[in-house]
Design a protein around this motif. Structure first.
Motif, mmCIF file in Angstrom:
data_model
loop_
_atom_site.group_PDB
_atom_site.id
_atom_site.type_symbol
_atom_site.label_atom_id
_atom_site.label_comp_id
_atom_site.label_asym_id
_atom_site.label_seq_id
_atom_site.Cartn_x
_atom_site.Cartn_y
_atom_site.Cartn_z
ATOM 1 N N THR A 134 -8.812 -10.514 -8.858
ATOM 2 C CA THR A 134 -10.165 -11.320 -8.650
ATOM 3 C C THR A 134 -11.292 -10.387 -8.480
ATOM 4 O O THR A 134 -12.476 -10.646 -8.936
ATOM 5 C CB THR A 134 -9.745 -12.201 -7.537
ATOM 6 N N ARG A 135 -11.155 -9.475 -7.548
ATOM 7 C CA ARG A 135 -12.053 -8.486 -7.123
ATOM 8 C C ARG A 135 -12.584 -7.747 -8.517
ATOM 9 O O ARG A 135 -13.646 -7.370 -8.441
ATOM 10 C CB ARG A 135 -11.734 -7.833 -6.057
ATOM 11 N N ASP A 136 -11.572 -7.411 -9.223
ATOM 12 C CA ASP A 136 -11.972 -6.500 -10.499
ATOM 13 C C ASP A 136 -12.688 -7.298 -11.583
ATOM 14 O O ASP A 136 -13.039 -7.036 -12.597
ATOM 15 C CB ASP A 136 -10.918 -5.903 -10.872
ATOM 16 N N GLY A 137 -12.607 -8.890 -11.384
ATOM 17 C CA GLY A 137 -12.922 -9.821 -12.396
ATOM 18 C C GLY A 137 -12.339 -9.777 -13.590
ATOM 19 O O GLY A 137 -12.530 -10.420 -14.487
ATOM 20 N N ASP A 138 -10.841 -9.557 -13.230
ATOM 21 C CA ASP A 138 -9.731 -9.863 -14.608
ATOM 22 C C ASP A 138 -9.669 -11.205 -14.569
ATOM 23 O O ASP A 138 -9.235 -11.994 -13.313
ATOM 24 C CB ASP A 138 -8.753 -8.953 -14.235
ATOM 25 N N ARG A 139 -9.154 -11.628 -15.506
ATOM 26 C CA ARG A 139 -8.695 -13.104 -15.864
ATOM 27 C C ARG A 139 -7.403 -13.303 -15.267
ATOM 28 O O ARG A 139 -6.971 -14.309 -14.747
ATOM 29 C CB ARG A 139 -8.912 -13.721 -17.230
ATOM 30 N N GLN A 140 -6.608 -12.307 -15.272
ATOM 31 C CA GLN A 140 -4.969 -12.383 -15.030
ATOM 32 C C GLN A 140 -4.704 -11.380 -14.282
ATOM 33 O O GLN A 140 -5.113 -10.288 -14.521
ATOM 34 C CB GLN A 140 -4.109 -12.684 -16.286
ATOM 35 N N VAL A 141 -3.528 -11.390 -13.351
ATOM 36 C CA VAL A 141 -2.724 -10.303 -12.897
ATOM 37 C C VAL A 141 -2.046 -10.036 -13.842
ATOM 38 O O VAL A 141 -1.485 -10.586 -14.562
ATOM 39 C CB VAL A 141 -2.061 -11.003 -11.686
ATOM 40 N N ASP A 142 -1.917 -8.568 -14.136
ATOM 41 C CA ASP A 142 -1.032 -7.905 -14.948
ATOM 42 C C ASP A 142 -0.289 -6.820 -14.233
ATOM 43 O O ASP A 142 -0.191 -6.962 -13.155
ATOM 44 C CB ASP A 142 -1.969 -7.036 -16.077
ATOM 45 N N THR A 143 0.590 -6.295 -15.035
ATOM 46 C CA THR A 143 1.586 -5.343 -14.654
ATOM 47 C C THR A 143 0.911 -4.155 -13.905
ATOM 48 O O THR A 143 1.576 -3.606 -12.934
ATOM 49 C CB THR A 143 2.466 -5.006 -15.617
ATOM 50 N N ALA A 144 -0.031 -3.809 -14.250
ATOM 51 C CA ALA A 144 -0.671 -2.554 -13.537
ATOM 52 C C ALA A 144 -1.284 -3.114 -12.242
ATOM 53 O O ALA A 144 -1.130 -2.251 -11.205
ATOM 54 C CB ALA A 144 -1.949 -2.165 -14.336
ATOM 55 N N HIS A 145 -1.802 -4.352 -11.984
ATOM 56 C CA HIS A 145 -2.011 -4.937 -10.518
ATOM 57 C C HIS A 145 -0.797 -4.984 -9.723
ATOM 58 O O HIS A 145 -0.825 -4.481 -8.756
ATOM 59 C CB HIS A 145 -2.602 -6.258 -10.742
ATOM 60 N N LEU A 146 0.114 -5.203 -10.428
ATOM 61 C CA LEU A 146 1.395 -5.218 -9.670
ATOM 62 C C LEU A 146 1.978 -4.057 -9.057
ATOM 63 O O LEU A 146 2.169 -3.394 -7.907
ATOM 64 C CB LEU A 146 2.405 -6.215 -10.356
ATOM 65 N N LEU A 147 1.848 -2.740 -10.174
ATOM 66 C CA LEU A 147 2.478 -1.667 -9.921
ATOM 67 C C LEU A 147 1.667 -0.891 -8.649
ATOM 68 O O LEU A 147 2.029 -0.170 -7.777
ATOM 69 C CB LEU A 147 2.050 -0.615 -11.002
ATOM 70 N N HIS A 148 0.038 -1.152 -8.872
ATOM 71 C CA HIS A 148 -0.783 -0.839 -7.746
ATOM 72 C C HIS A 148 -0.491 -1.047 -6.405
ATOM 73 O O HIS A 148 -0.483 -0.434 -5.438
ATOM 74 C CB HIS A 148 -2.400 -1.182 -8.203
ATOM 75 N N GLY A 149 -0.113 -2.392 -6.287
ATOM 76 C CA GLY A 149 0.032 -3.102 -5.032
ATOM 77 C C GLY A 149 1.618 -2.588 -4.416
ATOM 78 O O GLY A 149 1.675 -2.330 -3.288
ATOM 79 N N LEU A 150 2.439 -2.305 -5.425
ATOM 80 C CA LEU A 150 3.876 -1.819 -4.951
ATOM 81 C C LEU A 150 3.672 -0.293 -4.539
ATOM 82 O O LEU A 150 4.122 -0.143 -3.541
ATOM 83 C CB LEU A 150 4.713 -1.608 -6.293
ATOM 84 N N LEU A 151 2.714 0.343 -5.267
ATOM 85 C CA LEU A 151 2.603 1.941 -4.807
ATOM 86 C C LEU A 151 1.857 1.968 -3.252
ATOM 87 O O LEU A 151 2.102 2.821 -2.523
ATOM 88 C CB LEU A 151 1.926 2.677 -5.769
ATOM 89 N N GLU A 152 0.874 0.970 -3.174
ATOM 90 C CA GLU A 152 0.009 0.998 -1.874
ATOM 91 C C GLU A 152 1.062 0.545 -0.706
ATOM 92 O O GLU A 152 0.784 0.911 0.286
ATOM 93 C CB GLU A 152 -1.130 0.205 -1.914
ATOM 94 N N SER A 153 1.965 -0.417 -0.960
ATOM 95 C CA SER A 153 2.642 -1.033 0.155
ATOM 96 C C SER A 153 3.910 -0.688 0.489
ATOM 97 O O SER A 153 4.240 -0.884 1.643
ATOM 98 C CB SER A 153 2.592 -2.558 -0.341
ATOM 99 N N ASP A 154 4.777 -0.173 -0.252
ATOM 100 C CA ASP A 154 6.208 -0.033 -0.111
ATOM 101 C C ASP A 154 6.683 1.452 -0.144
ATOM 102 O O ASP A 154 6.285 2.193 -1.056
ATOM 103 C CB ASP A 154 7.217 -0.739 -1.063
ATOM 104 N N PRO A 155 7.048 1.953 0.865
ATOM 105 C CA PRO A 155 7.594 3.537 1.052
ATOM 106 C C PRO A 155 8.628 3.857 0.274
ATOM 107 O O PRO A 155 8.718 4.759 -0.399
ATOM 108 C CB PRO A 155 7.698 3.644 2.355
ATOM 109 N N ALA A 156 9.517 2.631 -0.165
ATOM 110 C CA ALA A 156 10.843 2.821 -0.726
ATOM 111 C C ALA A 156 10.269 2.987 -2.399
ATOM 112 O O ALA A 156 10.952 3.836 -3.175
ATOM 113 C CB ALA A 156 11.552 1.698 -0.620
ATOM 114 N N VAL A 157 9.251 2.298 -2.997
ATOM 115 C CA VAL A 157 8.766 2.539 -4.170
ATOM 116 C C VAL A 157 8.293 3.835 -4.219
ATOM 117 O O VAL A 157 8.506 4.427 -5.263
ATOM 118 C CB VAL A 157 7.582 1.421 -4.315
ATOM 119 N N ARG A 158 7.421 4.302 -3.149
ATOM 120 C CA ARG A 158 6.882 5.692 -3.294
ATOM 121 C C ARG A 158 8.061 6.858 -3.369
ATOM 122 O O ARG A 158 7.827 7.640 -4.217
ATOM 123 C CB ARG A 158 6.034 5.918 -2.259
ATOM 124 N N ASP A 159 9.103 6.502 -2.688
ATOM 125 C CA ASP A 159 10.154 7.320 -2.751
ATOM 126 C C ASP A 159 10.821 7.318 -4.122
ATOM 127 O O ASP A 159 11.651 8.449 -4.172
ATOM 128 C CB ASP A 159 11.030 7.192 -1.500
#
Length: 176
Positions: free
Chosen positions: A38-63
């Motif tokens: 929404t902030r980026d003005g994209d019409r849809q959530v895509d897989t890059a948005h999901l990847l970004h959220g995973l990397l920012e939020s979960d230490p197990a993902v970063r590991d």
């Protein structure tokens, strides 16, 4: 070994039912991806948005990656999305080819590839008899679709996606 298909063909859960099928951590990632789109003005959530959220939020993902420098490089590409890298995606629908693009049954506000990744995460969780999908389930589902935007970002950051997929197949968290 897990079936490595990007899409199960099953129906996506209704948005109101989705949160009951995700761990608290993954629900937070999904919310962050929605806000970012929404902030980026994209019409849809895509897989890059999901990847970004995973990397920012979960230490197990970063590991799951090859150390902090690789994670930093990934986050660098994802942050540049709205100011440079990724501008070619702005205003377009992510269609990786993993799922035929159809309007009937589509998940509003989600690219077909992102919806397929969420389905894949749920399938992966159900394979281990978990009631809720976790962040590593979603990361594995994202990596399963070689034509997704998330995998494009991973490759640009020199992530060996085949090795990452193998590593994730070995990690079956018992999250419920």
């Amino acid at each position: 070994m897990q079936n490595r298909t990007a899409y199960s063909g099953g129906g996506s859960p209704a948005p109101e039912d989705l949160d009951t099928q995700l761990t608290v951590e993954l629900a937070s990632v999904v919310s962050a991806a929605r806000r970012r789109a929404t902030r980026d003005g994209d019409r849809q959530v895509d897989t890059a948005h999901l990847l970004h959220g995973l990397l920012e939020s979960d230490p197990a993902v970063r590991d799951a990656f090859d150390g902090p420098p690789q994670v930093a490089r990934l986050l660098g590409y994802l942050v540049q999305r709205s100011i440079g890298y990724g501008l070619q995606w702005h205003g377009t629908v992510e269609d990786s080819g993993a799922v035929p693009v159809v309007s009937e049954g589509a998940v509003p506000g989600w690219s077909p590839a992102a919806a397929a990744a969420l389905d894949g995460a749920l399938d992966r969780a159900h394979t281990r008899y978990a009631t809720r999908a976790g962040c590593l389930d979603l990361l594995a589902a994202l990596v399963d679709d070689p034509e997704s935007r998330a995998v494009e970002v991973l490759r640009r950051a020199s992530v060996d996606t085949a090795r990452l997929a193998e590593r994730l197949d070995g990690e079956r968290p018992g999250q419920d």
